[in-house]
Design a protein around this motif. Structure first.
Motif, PDB file in Angstrom:
ATOM      1  N   ILE A 259      32.994   5.031  68.824  1.00 51.46           N
ATOM      2  CA  ILE A 259      33.854   5.704  67.698  1.00 51.46           C
ATOM      3  C   ILE A 259      33.078   5.398  66.359  1.00 51.46           C
ATOM      4  O   ILE A 259      32.863   6.263  65.545  1.00 51.46           O
ATOM      5  CB  ILE A 259      35.232   4.897  67.803  1.00 51.46           C
TER       6      ILE A 259
ATOM      7  N   GLN B 177      43.265  -1.168  67.088  1.00 50.55           N
ATOM      8  CA  GLN B 177      42.413  -0.691  68.409  1.00 50.55           C
ATOM      9  C   GLN B 177      41.238  -1.939  68.520  1.00 50.55           C
ATOM     10  O   GLN B 177      40.921  -2.276  67.249  1.00 50.55           O
ATOM     11  CB  GLN B 177      42.154   0.752  68.487  1.00 50.55           C
TER      12      GLN B 177
ATOM     13  N   GLU C  25      45.827   6.480  61.417  1.00 48.77           N
ATOM     14  CA  GLU C  25      45.603   7.261  62.865  1.00 48.77           C
ATOM     15  C   GLU C  25      43.954   7.580  62.969  1.00 48.77           C
ATOM     16  O   GLU C  25      43.399   7.790  61.686  1.00 48.77           O
ATOM     17  CB  GLU C  25      46.603   8.219  62.912  1.00 48.77           C
ATOM     18  N   THR C  26      43.427   7.721  63.871  1.00 44.18           N
ATOM     19  CA  THR C  26      42.064   8.008  63.870  1.00 44.18           C
ATOM     20  C   THR C  26      41.431   9.411  63.263  1.00 44.18           C
ATOM     21  O   THR C  26      40.659   9.430  62.670  1.00 44.18           O
ATOM     22  CB  THR C  26      41.647   8.227  65.574  1.00 44.18           C
TER      23      THR C  26
ATOM     24  N   GLU D  81      39.109   9.777  59.877  1.00 37.14           N
ATOM     25  CA  GLU D  81      38.018  10.510  59.972  1.00 37.14           C
ATOM     26  C   GLU D  81      38.066  11.672  58.831  1.00 37.14           C
ATOM     27  O   GLU D  81      37.114  11.835  58.216  1.00 37.14           O
ATOM     28  CB  GLU D  81      38.048  11.431  61.531  1.00 37.14           C
TER      29      GLU D  81
ATOM     30  N   ASN E 235      48.189   1.495  64.959  1.00 36.14           N
ATOM     31  CA  ASN E 235      46.838   2.173  64.858  1.00 36.14           C
ATOM     32  C   ASN E 235      45.804   1.281  64.845  1.00 36.14           C
ATOM     33  O   ASN E 235      44.712   1.537  64.941  1.00 36.14           O
ATOM     34  CB  ASN E 235      46.726   3.063  63.717  1.00 36.14           C
TER      35      ASN E 235
ATOM     36  N   TRP F 183      31.971   8.022  63.544  1.00 40.59           N
ATOM     37  CA  TRP F 183      32.341   7.776  62.229  1.00 40.59           C
ATOM     38  C   TRP F 183      31.311   7.510  61.131  1.00 40.59           C
ATOM     39  O   TRP F 183      31.490   8.003  59.900  1.00 40.59           O
ATOM     40  CB  TRP F 183      33.301   6.541  61.942  1.00 40.59           C
TER      41      TRP F 183
END
Length: 405
Positions: A168, A162, A112-113, A117, A160, A172
């Motif tokens: 993004i 993408q 998951e994002t 992160e 998850n 990151w």
């Protein structure tokens, strides 16, 4: 260029090491020789070197002396996954040194994002610490996912995945402290062209992987800036004589390097030999793609709420897909020598110099040559690591190790 602080931040060893009588693997062949290191650098490689009183002397008679191994793709080992919130990365690094890896890229996975992160932030904070206290080179981060193909996701979490996003990635990169060195993505996905060009402009190696790219799509991606292929043969469209795909485009391009998991499970040894015959040692890097279960007993292991089953050292997820390996770098080197029967200097190149070249640090690392960093591994006849030396510091000594397999 690598950012300040990625390499060892402690003061390099002021003392001197003399490695005597070893079978030294250099880019030019094997020589029975001695190596002198001072202040973290290789200062002499010669048959006869006198022994000053301030030296630590290692007698490597009958042993093989390699440049320190560089692993571009590694997720975990010794029961540790680097993406775990409370991962014991210190012990993880000690385990890698036990198997001859003196430099590596910490490799993430599709999550998951918010978890990606938080992982990037934690790894950023860990890099300086790990380098200082483990005497190992953390070269940065390899982001594997989430910009991957659903069709060739392998063991990556499909929920998850993408499309690539420049915005993004900007975020990151900042979170990681600009420590991202390599990114694996599927070049056929939407927005890939913009993202690949952006990453290349920022000095990040773009690797094609987990991809359904056709020959034409991969050829186009190479022109955009893709220069590497993740775990060649695995997680990608297969070769067909009417559609050569990503494999065909990569084999024919002089602009592309490759990496391979040589555990005899992910690829047949002769498929690996075919790759090396085509790309040469300078075009193939040995990697482990190792996971938490490396060095552990067969059984079930949980990674991010997903069950992995290990049987006979082979890791699979609940769908039966291979989910990384339990390979170590010294085992990979042994397999290349024994199964592919390649010359030792070519094997050293695949384990050290080619990865260094891919990252643009071959002027400092990757081979036993005067002026380069004193990253050295001494192996016995069973390919067990006797010593790992990292920038002139003895980072691992087999006779003193408390780590299990």
């Amino acid at each position: 260029m690598l950012s300040k602080g990625v390499f060892l931040s402690y003061i390099k060893g002021e003392f001197t090491i003399l490695i005597k009588n070893g079978n030294v693997i250099t880019p030019y062949g094997i020589c029975n020789s001695s190596i002198l290191t001072k202040k973290g650098k290789i200062t002499r490689v010669s048959k006869d070197i006198s022994t000053p009183s301030d030296e630590e002397v290692i007698d490597a008679k009958g042993k093989m002396v390699f440049p320190g191994f560089i692993d571009l793709h590694i997720h975990g080992g010794h029961g540790i996954d680097i993406c775990d919130q409370n991962a014991d990365l210190k012990t993880f690094c000690e385990y890698q040194l036990k198997h001859g890896t003196t430099s590596l890229l910490l490799t993430t996975r599709t999550m998951e994002t918010n978890k990606i992160e938080s992982t990037l932030l934690r790894l950023k904070e860990s890099i300086d610490y790990l380098s200082r206290f483990n005497k190992i080179n953390i070269l940065g981060i390899h982001l594997e996912g989430p910009f991957l193909s659903q069709k060739y996701k392998g063991a990556q979490n499909p929920e998850n995945l993408q499309a690539p996003s420049k915005e993004i990635l900007k975020k990151w990169m900042q979170i990681s402290g600009n420590n991202m060195r390599m990114i694996t993505l599927a070049p056929e996905l939407e927005n890939a062209e913009e993202v690949i060009k952006f990453l290349k402009q920022n000095g990040i190696v773009v690797s094609a992987g987990h991809s359904d790219a056709t020959y034409d799509q991969m050829e186009e991606a190479i022109n955009w800036g893709v220069s590497h292929v993740t775990h060649f043969f695995n997680g990608m469209r297969g070769f067909h004589h009417r559609e050569p795909g990503i494999l065909g485009a990569s084999l024919l391009s002089d602009k592309v390097t490759t990496e391979i998991i040589l555990d005899t499970i992910h690829s047949h040894p002769m498929a690996a030999k075919l790759l090396v015959k085509n790309k040469k040692a300078e075009g193939v890097a040995l990697i482990t793609d190792s996971v938490r279960a490396t060095g552990m007993a067969d059984g079930e292991y949980v990674t991010e709420n997903r069950m992995l089953c290990v049987k006979d050292g082979i890791v699979r997820n609940s769908e039966g897909n291979l989910a990384g390996s339990t390979l170590t770098m010294n085992e990979a080197v042994k397999n290349v020598i024994e199964l592919l029967q390649l010359p030792y200097p070519e094997v050293a190149q695949m384990a050290s110099l080619t990865p260094a070249t891919i990252l643009g640090i071959d002027h400092e690392k990757g081979s036993i040559e005067v002026g380069k960093d004193a990253d050295i591994v001494i192996l016995n006849s069973d390919f067990e690591v006797e010593y790992s030396i990292c920038e002139g510091e003895i980072s691992y000594k087999r006779s003193e190790s408390i780590l299990k397999k």
